[in-house]
Design a protein around this motif. Structure first.
Motif, mmCIF file in Angstrom:
data_model
loop_
_atom_site.group_PDB
_atom_site.id
_atom_site.type_symbol
_atom_site.label_atom_id
_atom_site.label_comp_id
_atom_site.label_asym_id
_atom_site.label_seq_id
_atom_site.Cartn_x
_atom_site.Cartn_y
_atom_site.Cartn_z
ATOM 1 N N ALA A 94 18.991 -2.255 2.895
ATOM 2 C CA ALA A 94 18.637 -0.881 2.543
ATOM 3 C C ALA A 94 17.191 -0.617 2.954
ATOM 4 N N LYS A 95 16.932 0.601 3.436
ATOM 5 C CA LYS A 95 15.586 0.985 3.841
ATOM 6 C C LYS A 95 14.848 1.618 2.672
ATOM 7 N N ALA A 96 13.590 1.209 2.528
ATOM 8 C CA ALA A 96 12.723 1.768 1.496
ATOM 9 C C ALA A 96 11.596 2.531 2.186
ATOM 10 N N PRO A 97 11.647 3.869 2.180
ATOM 11 C CA PRO A 97 10.545 4.645 2.758
ATOM 12 C C PRO A 97 9.389 4.691 1.753
ATOM 13 N N LEU A 98 8.199 4.324 2.214
ATOM 14 C CA LEU A 98 7.040 4.263 1.330
ATOM 15 C C LEU A 98 5.873 5.040 1.915
ATOM 16 N N ALA A 99 4.948 5.403 1.061
ATOM 17 C CA ALA A 99 3.693 6.031 1.478
ATOM 18 C C ALA A 99 2.554 5.196 0.914
ATOM 19 N N ASP A 100 1.373 5.360 1.482
ATOM 20 C CA ASP A 100 0.178 4.673 0.983
ATOM 21 C C ASP A 100 0.400 3.162 0.923
ATOM 22 N N THR A 101 0.647 2.574 2.083
ATOM 23 C CA THR A 101 0.980 1.139 2.134
ATOM 24 C C THR A 101 -0.171 0.262 2.616
ATOM 25 N N ALA A 102 -1.289 0.843 2.961
ATOM 26 C CA ALA A 102 -2.407 0.064 3.507
ATOM 27 C C ALA A 102 -2.999 -0.884 2.469
ATOM 28 N N GLY A 103 -3.326 -2.078 2.925
ATOM 29 C CA GLY A 103 -4.059 -3.027 2.101
ATOM 30 C C GLY A 103 -3.237 -3.904 1.179
ATOM 31 N N TYR A 104 -1.930 -3.758 1.187
ATOM 32 C CA TYR A 104 -1.080 -4.592 0.328
ATOM 33 C C TYR A 104 -0.826 -5.949 0.986
ATOM 34 N N GLN A 105 -0.876 -6.985 0.205
ATOM 35 C CA GLN A 105 -0.569 -8.345 0.656
ATOM 36 C C GLN A 105 0.617 -8.871 -0.146
ATOM 37 N N LEU A 106 1.482 -9.610 0.501
ATOM 38 C CA LEU A 106 2.642 -10.182 -0.168
ATOM 39 C C LEU A 106 2.211 -11.233 -1.199
ATOM 40 N N LEU A 107 2.701 -11.093 -2.418
ATOM 41 C CA LEU A 107 2.502 -12.105 -3.454
ATOM 42 C C LEU A 107 3.710 -13.014 -3.572
ATOM 43 N N LEU A 108 4.893 -12.412 -3.508
ATOM 44 C CA LEU A 108 6.102 -13.199 -3.698
ATOM 45 C C LEU A 108 7.295 -12.487 -3.079
ATOM 46 N N GLY A 109 8.130 -13.256 -2.418
ATOM 47 C CA GLY A 109 9.384 -12.760 -1.872
ATOM 48 C C GLY A 109 10.434 -13.841 -2.021
ATOM 49 N N ASN A 110 11.666 -13.456 -2.134
ATOM 50 C CA ASN A 110 12.715 -14.467 -2.324
ATOM 51 C C ASN A 110 13.380 -14.910 -1.012
ATOM 52 N N TYR A 111 12.904 -14.418 0.113
ATOM 53 C CA TYR A 111 13.310 -14.916 1.428
ATOM 54 C C TYR A 111 12.112 -15.679 1.996
ATOM 55 N N ALA A 112 12.373 -16.751 2.731
ATOM 56 C CA ALA A 112 11.295 -17.575 3.281
ATOM 57 C C ALA A 112 10.426 -16.802 4.272
ATOM 58 N N ASP A 113 10.990 -15.803 4.947
ATOM 59 C CA ASP A 113 10.246 -15.061 5.966
ATOM 60 C C ASP A 113 9.944 -13.627 5.529
ATOM 61 N N SER A 114 9.631 -13.429 4.268
ATOM 62 C CA SER A 114 9.289 -12.098 3.767
ATOM 63 C C SER A 114 8.050 -11.579 4.496
ATOM 64 N N PRO A 115 8.019 -10.273 4.800
ATOM 65 C CA PRO A 115 6.877 -9.724 5.546
ATOM 66 C C PRO A 115 5.579 -9.789 4.742
ATOM 67 N N ALA A 116 4.533 -10.334 5.365
ATOM 68 C CA ALA A 116 3.257 -10.536 4.680
ATOM 69 C C ALA A 116 2.554 -9.216 4.359
ATOM 70 N N LEU A 117 2.712 -8.229 5.230
ATOM 71 C CA LEU A 117 2.069 -6.941 5.021
ATOM 72 C C LEU A 117 3.119 -5.868 4.772
ATOM 73 N N LEU A 118 2.752 -4.892 3.994
ATOM 74 C CA LEU A 118 3.660 -3.807 3.648
ATOM 75 C C LEU A 118 3.640 -2.745 4.733
ATOM 76 N N ALA A 119 4.789 -2.251 5.112
ATOM 77 C CA ALA A 119 4.921 -1.191 6.112
ATOM 78 C C ALA A 119 5.368 0.103 5.434
ATOM 79 N N GLU A 120 5.324 1.208 6.179
ATOM 80 C CA GLU A 120 5.738 2.491 5.611
ATOM 81 C C GLU A 120 7.240 2.604 5.443
#
Length: 136
Positions: A94-120
């Motif tokens: 599922a796609k999650a459309p987001l706004a104001d995504t700058a500066g976020y860093q990944l803390l935790l994801g349940n997939y080994a290759d979770s994206p490190a930076l947040l996208a829009e």
């Protein structure tokens, strides 16, 4: 409870009154506690986040994407940081459309290759959960 891969799943040395599930050799508490990518390790990481990230404890809660049929998303914000949580509880992406995504860093994801930076726009895979942090 299937405790081990051993006889009677480690539950008893006697004869159990319920049949032991044949999958106890693969699915048991002992194996789960040794799997660094398993659900036990993930819950330990979530508990650690609660202990170490004050925003998890005292941040103001704001729901996001409330009308989205698949994704549960929210922000928690305090004077020091903003936490963003995205979770797909379904067996299809599922796609999650987001706004104001700058500066976020990944803390935790349940997939080994979770994206490190947040996208829009984030494509959440089946049953994927992501937690991002942005410090102020």
């Amino acid at each position: 409870m299937q405790w081990t891969a051993g006889a009677q799943a480690g539950f008893t040395s006697g004869t159990p009154w319920l049949r032991v599930n044949p999958n106890h050799r693969e699915i048991n508490a002992d194996a789960a506690t040794r799997d660094p990518r398993g659900i036990y390790a993930h819950y330990c990481a979530l508990i650690q986040l609660r202990k170490t990230q004050r925003v998890v404890q005292d941040g103001d809660y704001s729901p996001l994407l409330a009308e989205h049929p698949q994704i549960f998303a929210y922000r928690r914000e305090n004077d020091a940081a903003t936490l963003l949580v995205l979770a797909n509880f379904y067996g299809e992406g599922a796609k999650a459309p987001l706004a104001d995504t700058a500066g976020y860093q990944l803390l935790l994801g349940n997939y080994a290759d979770s994206p490190a930076l947040l996208a829009e726009e984030v494509l959440l895979r089946p049953y994927e959960a992501l937690i991002y942090l942005r410090k102020k």
